[in-house]
Design a protein around this motif. Sequence first.
Motif, mmCIF file in Angstrom:
data_model
loop_
_atom_site.group_PDB
_atom_site.id
_atom_site.type_symbol
_atom_site.label_atom_id
_atom_site.label_comp_id
_atom_site.label_asym_id
_atom_site.label_seq_id
_atom_site.Cartn_x
_atom_site.Cartn_y
_atom_site.Cartn_z
ATOM 1 N N PHE A 97 30.879 -22.983 0.297
ATOM 2 C CA PHE A 97 30.695 -23.065 1.757
ATOM 3 C C PHE A 97 31.925 -22.558 2.503
ATOM 4 O O PHE A 97 31.804 -21.986 3.594
ATOM 5 C CB PHE A 97 30.404 -24.524 2.133
ATOM 6 C CG PHE A 97 30.175 -24.783 3.599
ATOM 7 C CD1 PHE A 97 28.931 -24.549 4.177
ATOM 8 C CD2 PHE A 97 31.193 -25.292 4.399
ATOM 9 C CE1 PHE A 97 28.719 -24.795 5.531
ATOM 10 C CE2 PHE A 97 30.990 -25.543 5.747
ATOM 11 C CZ PHE A 97 29.746 -25.295 6.323
ATOM 12 N N VAL A 98 33.111 -22.741 1.940
ATOM 13 C CA VAL A 98 34.349 -22.359 2.626
ATOM 14 C C VAL A 98 34.436 -20.842 2.821
ATOM 15 O O VAL A 98 35.145 -20.365 3.705
ATOM 16 C CB VAL A 98 35.585 -22.892 1.854
ATOM 17 C CG1 VAL A 98 35.923 -22.026 0.645
ATOM 18 C CG2 VAL A 98 36.804 -23.021 2.772
ATOM 19 N N TRP A 99 33.681 -20.083 2.015
ATOM 20 C CA TRP A 99 33.716 -18.614 2.081
ATOM 21 C C TRP A 99 32.538 -18.041 2.876
ATOM 22 O O TRP A 99 32.335 -16.830 2.885
ATOM 23 C CB TRP A 99 33.662 -18.033 0.665
ATOM 24 C CG TRP A 99 34.779 -18.438 -0.233
ATOM 25 C CD1 TRP A 99 34.698 -19.249 -1.343
ATOM 26 C CD2 TRP A 99 36.160 -18.041 -0.143
ATOM 27 N NE1 TRP A 99 35.929 -19.374 -1.944
ATOM 28 C CE2 TRP A 99 36.846 -18.652 -1.227
ATOM 29 C CE3 TRP A 99 36.868 -17.235 0.755
ATOM 30 C CZ2 TRP A 99 38.211 -18.475 -1.436
ATOM 31 C CZ3 TRP A 99 38.240 -17.062 0.544
ATOM 32 C CH2 TRP A 99 38.894 -17.675 -0.536
ATOM 33 N N ARG A 100 31.766 -18.893 3.553
ATOM 34 C CA ARG A 100 30.507 -18.426 4.153
ATOM 35 C C ARG A 100 30.714 -17.288 5.153
ATOM 36 O O ARG A 100 29.897 -16.351 5.219
ATOM 37 C CB ARG A 100 29.768 -19.601 4.817
ATOM 38 C CG ARG A 100 30.484 -20.183 6.021
ATOM 39 C CD ARG A 100 29.948 -21.535 6.440
ATOM 40 N NE ARG A 100 30.683 -22.063 7.595
ATOM 41 C CZ ARG A 100 31.886 -22.627 7.502
ATOM 42 N NH1 ARG A 100 32.471 -22.750 6.321
ATOM 43 N NH2 ARG A 100 32.499 -23.067 8.592
ATOM 44 N N GLN A 101 31.782 -17.350 5.959
ATOM 45 C CA GLN A 101 31.995 -16.304 6.969
ATOM 46 C C GLN A 101 32.294 -14.962 6.311
ATOM 47 O O GLN A 101 31.803 -13.909 6.755
ATOM 48 C CB GLN A 101 33.141 -16.701 7.905
ATOM 49 C CG GLN A 101 32.878 -17.975 8.691
ATOM 50 C CD GLN A 101 34.056 -18.354 9.570
ATOM 51 O OE1 GLN A 101 34.333 -17.693 10.571
ATOM 52 N NE2 GLN A 101 34.760 -19.410 9.201
ATOM 53 N N GLN A 102 33.085 -15.001 5.252
ATOM 54 C CA GLN A 102 33.427 -13.760 4.549
ATOM 55 C C GLN A 102 32.210 -13.210 3.788
ATOM 56 O O GLN A 102 31.985 -12.002 3.777
ATOM 57 C CB GLN A 102 34.582 -14.004 3.572
ATOM 58 C CG GLN A 102 35.914 -14.306 4.242
ATOM 59 C CD GLN A 102 36.018 -15.722 4.794
ATOM 60 O OE1 GLN A 102 35.619 -16.670 4.135
ATOM 61 N NE2 GLN A 102 36.545 -15.860 6.002
ATOM 62 N N ILE A 103 31.407 -14.099 3.196
ATOM 63 C CA ILE A 103 30.221 -13.646 2.456
ATOM 64 C C ILE A 103 29.218 -12.998 3.404
ATOM 65 O O ILE A 103 28.647 -11.945 3.104
ATOM 66 C CB ILE A 103 29.586 -14.819 1.687
ATOM 67 C CG1 ILE A 103 30.534 -15.307 0.584
ATOM 68 C CG2 ILE A 103 28.245 -14.400 1.077
ATOM 69 C CD1 ILE A 103 30.113 -16.623 -0.047
ATOM 70 N N LYS A 104 29.007 -13.606 4.564
ATOM 71 C CA LYS A 104 28.060 -13.038 5.535
ATOM 72 C C LYS A 104 28.479 -11.624 5.930
ATOM 73 O O LYS A 104 27.644 -10.716 6.033
ATOM 74 C CB LYS A 104 27.987 -13.924 6.784
ATOM 75 C CG LYS A 104 27.218 -15.218 6.585
ATOM 76 C CD LYS A 104 27.281 -16.076 7.850
ATOM 77 C CE LYS A 104 26.621 -17.428 7.664
ATOM 78 N NZ LYS A 104 26.748 -18.287 8.869
ATOM 79 N N ALA A 105 29.775 -11.427 6.161
ATOM 80 C CA ALA A 105 30.266 -10.118 6.612
ATOM 81 C C ALA A 105 30.310 -9.092 5.480
ATOM 82 O O ALA A 105 29.880 -7.945 5.645
ATOM 83 C CB ALA A 105 31.658 -10.283 7.230
ATOM 84 N N LEU A 106 30.807 -9.497 4.321
ATOM 85 C CA LEU A 106 31.073 -8.530 3.254
ATOM 86 C C LEU A 106 29.860 -8.233 2.390
ATOM 87 O O LEU A 106 29.808 -7.196 1.725
ATOM 88 C CB LEU A 106 32.235 -9.033 2.390
ATOM 89 C CG LEU A 106 33.584 -9.093 3.128
ATOM 90 C CD1 LEU A 106 34.602 -9.886 2.325
ATOM 91 C CD2 LEU A 106 34.109 -7.694 3.410
ATOM 92 N N SER A 107 28.846 -9.116 2.397
ATOM 93 C CA SER A 107 27.655 -8.868 1.574
ATOM 94 C C SER A 107 26.792 -7.737 2.129
ATOM 95 O O SER A 107 25.860 -7.288 1.462
ATOM 96 C CB SER A 107 26.825 -10.144 1.439
ATOM 97 O OG SER A 107 26.373 -10.593 2.697
ATOM 98 N N ARG A 108 27.132 -7.244 3.317
ATOM 99 C CA ARG A 108 26.411 -6.074 3.861
ATOM 100 C C ARG A 108 26.729 -4.825 3.054
ATOM 101 O O ARG A 108 25.916 -3.893 2.991
ATOM 102 C CB ARG A 108 26.804 -5.853 5.322
ATOM 103 C CG ARG A 108 26.416 -6.994 6.259
ATOM 104 C CD ARG A 108 27.077 -6.830 7.611
ATOM 105 N NE ARG A 108 26.953 -8.038 8.431
ATOM 106 C CZ ARG A 108 27.761 -8.341 9.446
ATOM 107 N NH1 ARG A 108 28.743 -7.523 9.780
ATOM 108 N NH2 ARG A 108 27.581 -9.454 10.126
#
Length: 285
Positions: A48-59
């Motif tokens: 959960f702590v990485w959610r912002q980075q995952i949302k952006a970088l998984s594109r």
Amino acid sequence: MKSPKWLDRILYPFAHHTLELQAGQMHYVDEGQGEPIVFVHGTPTWSFVWRQQIKALSRTHRCIAPDHLGFGLSDKPDDFAYTPEAHAHNLEQLIDHLQLRDITLVVHDFGGPIGLSYALKHPENVKRLVILNTWMWSLEDEAQIMKISGFLNSGIGRFLYLNLGFSPRLLLPRGYHQKRHLSKDVHQHYLKPLSNSRSRMGTWHFAISLKESGPWFASLWEQHEKLRAIPKLILWGEKDKLLPLSLLEQWQNTFPEAKVKRLEAGHFVQEEKGGEIADAIKDFI
């Protein structure tokens, strides 16, 4: 697996994946396609702590973020060692299971020694390192950390961690420079997976391992030259109240070639500076 009722699927919209390990079921996120980025969390957090980075970088990339056993949505077995070494072995199994190649490894807090242990064993498979507020050496020279870790190995320390939820209730908020980033809803996502004494065993073992795992940390640092050729980005919350700024200085002194970005944030820099961290990783890649 099913999502627990407390999980906000807007905050954390990722599909659930699991890997059956010898000690229990490990939950992980696996989002997007492309070159893999592996995010390794510390305590008392989870993917959960990485959610912002995952949302952006998984594109543009494949983003993998496990929950260590004892944390997040993974099992919390009674008979697991919960040492950083044991978590490192689990991470290696996950990477092998997914057959990941040319990894960008992103590590934070205890995720540092856990993830960097993999990089030391398989430097040929790690394309880049992104280091956030962590270490990879014995902390025996940090007197305050040693004193606290030793105390937490006492009966009182164990009671604080297991019965009162000391880590997610009190230490976690202290890890934020600006408390507004730790909303009640976000805080609940760190409290709920650690809602009883049995589920908090992982957090307590991490606390005592600051001292107890010193020899293992030292053994990692003895091999640090293996990481020399891997490009490194250091992203550091310089308002960290949990880890001293001297740790950043050791990284910089040892690897002066590393790119460094200091941010006005606390220990959980990926929470407070979510977009900046994602952009910095994207630019680095």
